[in-house]
Design a protein around this motif. Structure first.
Motif, PDB file in Angstrom:
ATOM      1  N   MET A 125      -0.278   7.940 -88.145  1.00  0.00           N
ATOM      2  CA  MET A 125       0.431   7.520 -86.957  1.00  0.00           C
ATOM      3  C   MET A 125       0.639   8.747 -86.063  1.00  0.00           C
ATOM      4  SD  MET A 125       4.218   5.783 -86.663  1.00  0.00           S
ATOM      5  CE  MET A 125       3.767   4.508 -87.792  1.00  0.00           C
ATOM      6  N   ARG A 126       0.337   8.627 -84.797  1.00  0.00           N
ATOM      7  CA  ARG A 126       0.494   9.763 -83.904  1.00  0.00           C
ATOM      8  C   ARG A 126       1.900   9.753 -83.283  1.00  0.00           C
ATOM      9  NH1 ARG A 126      -3.100   7.874 -78.686  1.00  0.00           N
ATOM     10  NH2 ARG A 126      -1.380   6.762 -77.759  1.00  0.00           N
ATOM     11  N   PRO A 127       2.387  10.920 -82.839  1.00  0.00           N
ATOM     12  CA  PRO A 127       3.713  10.999 -82.225  1.00  0.00           C
ATOM     13  C   PRO A 127       3.798  10.140 -80.960  1.00  0.00           C
ATOM     14  CG  PRO A 127       2.895  13.180 -82.755  1.00  0.00           C
ATOM     15  CD  PRO A 127       1.758  12.217 -82.964  1.00  0.00           C
ATOM     16  N   LEU A 128       5.001   9.777 -80.600  1.00  0.00           N
ATOM     17  CA  LEU A 128       5.225   8.977 -79.400  1.00  0.00           C
ATOM     18  C   LEU A 128       4.777   9.731 -78.157  1.00  0.00           C
ATOM     19  CD1 LEU A 128       8.808   7.700 -80.213  1.00  0.00           C
ATOM     20  CD2 LEU A 128       6.697   6.383 -80.324  1.00  0.00           C
ATOM     21  N   GLN A 129       4.324   9.007 -77.177  1.00  0.00           N
ATOM     22  CA  GLN A 129       3.863   9.597 -75.927  1.00  0.00           C
ATOM     23  C   GLN A 129       4.992   9.513 -74.894  1.00  0.00           C
ATOM     24  OE1 GLN A 129       0.726  11.089 -75.723  1.00  0.00           O
ATOM     25  NE2 GLN A 129       0.873  10.701 -77.920  1.00  0.00           N
ATOM     26  N   ILE A 130       6.028  10.333 -75.098  1.00  0.00           N
ATOM     27  CA  ILE A 130       7.137  10.389 -74.159  1.00  0.00           C
ATOM     28  C   ILE A 130       7.344  11.841 -73.740  1.00  0.00           C
ATOM     29  CG2 ILE A 130       8.301   8.307 -74.985  1.00  0.00           C
ATOM     30  CD1 ILE A 130      10.122  10.028 -76.662  1.00  0.00           C
ATOM     31  N   SER A 131       7.994  12.027 -72.594  1.00  0.00           N
ATOM     32  CA  SER A 131       8.209  13.384 -72.098  1.00  0.00           C
ATOM     33  C   SER A 131       9.237  14.105 -72.976  1.00  0.00           C
ATOM     34  CB  SER A 131       8.702  13.339 -70.649  1.00  0.00           C
ATOM     35  OG  SER A 131      10.024  12.856 -70.596  1.00  0.00           O
ATOM     36  N   PRO A 132       9.198  15.424 -72.970  1.00  0.00           N
ATOM     37  CA  PRO A 132      10.172  16.184 -73.763  1.00  0.00           C
ATOM     38  C   PRO A 132      11.621  15.889 -73.344  1.00  0.00           C
ATOM     39  CG  PRO A 132       8.379  17.610 -73.074  1.00  0.00           C
ATOM     40  CD  PRO A 132       8.179  16.294 -72.382  1.00  0.00           C
ATOM     41  N   GLU A 133      11.855  15.729 -72.041  1.00  0.00           N
ATOM     42  CA  GLU A 133      13.200  15.441 -71.553  1.00  0.00           C
ATOM     43  C   GLU A 133      13.691  14.094 -72.080  1.00  0.00           C
ATOM     44  OE1 GLU A 133      10.627  16.164 -69.431  1.00  0.00           O
ATOM     45  OE2 GLU A 133      11.120  18.247 -68.987  1.00  0.00           O
ATOM     46  N   THR A 134      12.819  13.107 -72.066  1.00  0.00           N
ATOM     47  CA  THR A 134      13.169  11.786 -72.572  1.00  0.00           C
ATOM     48  C   THR A 134      13.440  11.850 -74.066  1.00  0.00           C
ATOM     49  OG1 THR A 134      11.820  10.730 -70.871  1.00  0.00           O
ATOM     50  CG2 THR A 134      12.381   9.394 -72.789  1.00  0.00           C
ATOM     51  N   ALA A 135      12.636  12.588 -74.783  1.00  0.00           N
ATOM     52  CA  ALA A 135      12.810  12.711 -76.231  1.00  0.00           C
ATOM     53  C   ALA A 135      14.154  13.341 -76.566  1.00  0.00           C
ATOM     54  CB  ALA A 135      11.674  13.535 -76.826  1.00  0.00           C
ATOM     55  N   VAL A 136      14.530  14.392 -75.853  1.00  0.00           N
ATOM     56  CA  VAL A 136      15.812  15.063 -76.105  1.00  0.00           C
ATOM     57  C   VAL A 136      16.970  14.120 -75.788  1.00  0.00           C
ATOM     58  CG1 VAL A 136      17.309  16.947 -75.343  1.00  0.00           C
ATOM     59  CG2 VAL A 136      14.892  17.381 -75.796  1.00  0.00           C
ATOM     60  N   THR A 137      16.888  13.407 -74.671  1.00  0.00           N
ATOM     61  CA  THR A 137      17.945  12.473 -74.281  1.00  0.00           C
ATOM     62  C   THR A 137      18.100  11.363 -75.309  1.00  0.00           C
ATOM     63  OG1 THR A 137      17.516  12.928 -71.944  1.00  0.00           O
ATOM     64  CG2 THR A 137      18.737  10.929 -72.457  1.00  0.00           C
ATOM     65  N   LEU A 138      16.991  10.765 -75.716  1.00  0.00           N
ATOM     66  CA  LEU A 138      17.048   9.699 -76.720  1.00  0.00           C
ATOM     67  C   LEU A 138      17.586  10.212 -78.047  1.00  0.00           C
ATOM     68  CD1 LEU A 138      13.720   7.754 -76.095  1.00  0.00           C
ATOM     69  CD2 LEU A 138      16.050   6.898 -75.788  1.00  0.00           C
ATOM     70  N   SER A 139      17.178  11.399 -78.424  1.00  0.00           N
ATOM     71  CA  SER A 139      17.638  11.986 -79.675  1.00  0.00           C
ATOM     72  C   SER A 139      19.161  12.117 -79.678  1.00  0.00           C
ATOM     73  CB  SER A 139      16.986  13.353 -79.865  1.00  0.00           C
ATOM     74  OG  SER A 139      17.501  14.006 -80.986  1.00  0.00           O
ATOM     75  N   LYS A 140      19.722  12.581 -78.568  1.00  0.00           N
ATOM     76  CA  LYS A 140      21.175  12.728 -78.470  1.00  0.00           C
ATOM     77  C   LYS A 140      21.866  11.372 -78.479  1.00  0.00           C
ATOM     78  CE  LYS A 140      21.112  17.122 -76.045  1.00  0.00           C
ATOM     79  NZ  LYS A 140      21.362  17.808 -74.774  1.00  0.00           N
ATOM     80  N   GLN A 141      21.350  10.422 -77.715  1.00  0.00           N
ATOM     81  CA  GLN A 141      21.991   9.108 -77.618  1.00  0.00           C
ATOM     82  C   GLN A 141      21.918   8.336 -78.926  1.00  0.00           C
ATOM     83  OE1 GLN A 141      20.318   7.087 -74.242  1.00  0.00           O
ATOM     84  NE2 GLN A 141      21.587   8.209 -72.794  1.00  0.00           N
TER      85      GLN A 141
END
Length: 62
Positions: free
Chosen positions: A1-17
Motif C-alpha cells: 500500500m502506498r502512502p496517502l497523496q496529501i500535502s504535508p500541511e494537510t497531513a500535519v493538520t489531520l494528524s493534530k486533529q
C-alpha cells in the motif's frame, strides 16, 4: 500500500486533529481516514449548534 497523496500541511493538520502520529496517518488505509474525517466534520457541525444554544440561553436569562 502506498502512502496517502496529501500535502504535508494537510497531513500535519489531520494528524493534530485526529490525535494520530504523522507516520501512522500517512500509512492509514484511505477508507479509514475518510471515515475519521467524516466524524471530525460531523463533530464540527454539532459544536457550533450547541454553542449557539448556550448563547441563546444566556441572553434569555439576562
Amino acid at each position: 500500500m502506498r502512502p496517502l497523496q496529501i500535502s504535508p500541511e494537510t497531513a500535519v493538520t489531520l494528524s493534530k486533529q485526529l490525535g494520530v502520529p504523522l507516520e501512522q496517518l500517512m500509512h492509514m488505509p484511505q477508507h479509514i481516514l475518510m471515515q475519521k474525517i467524516a466524524e471530525l466534520a460531523k463533530n464540527d457541525k454539532a459544536e457550533p449548534q450547541s454553542e449557539q444554544e448556550s448563547e441563546q440561553g444566556r441572553s434569555e436569562n439576562s
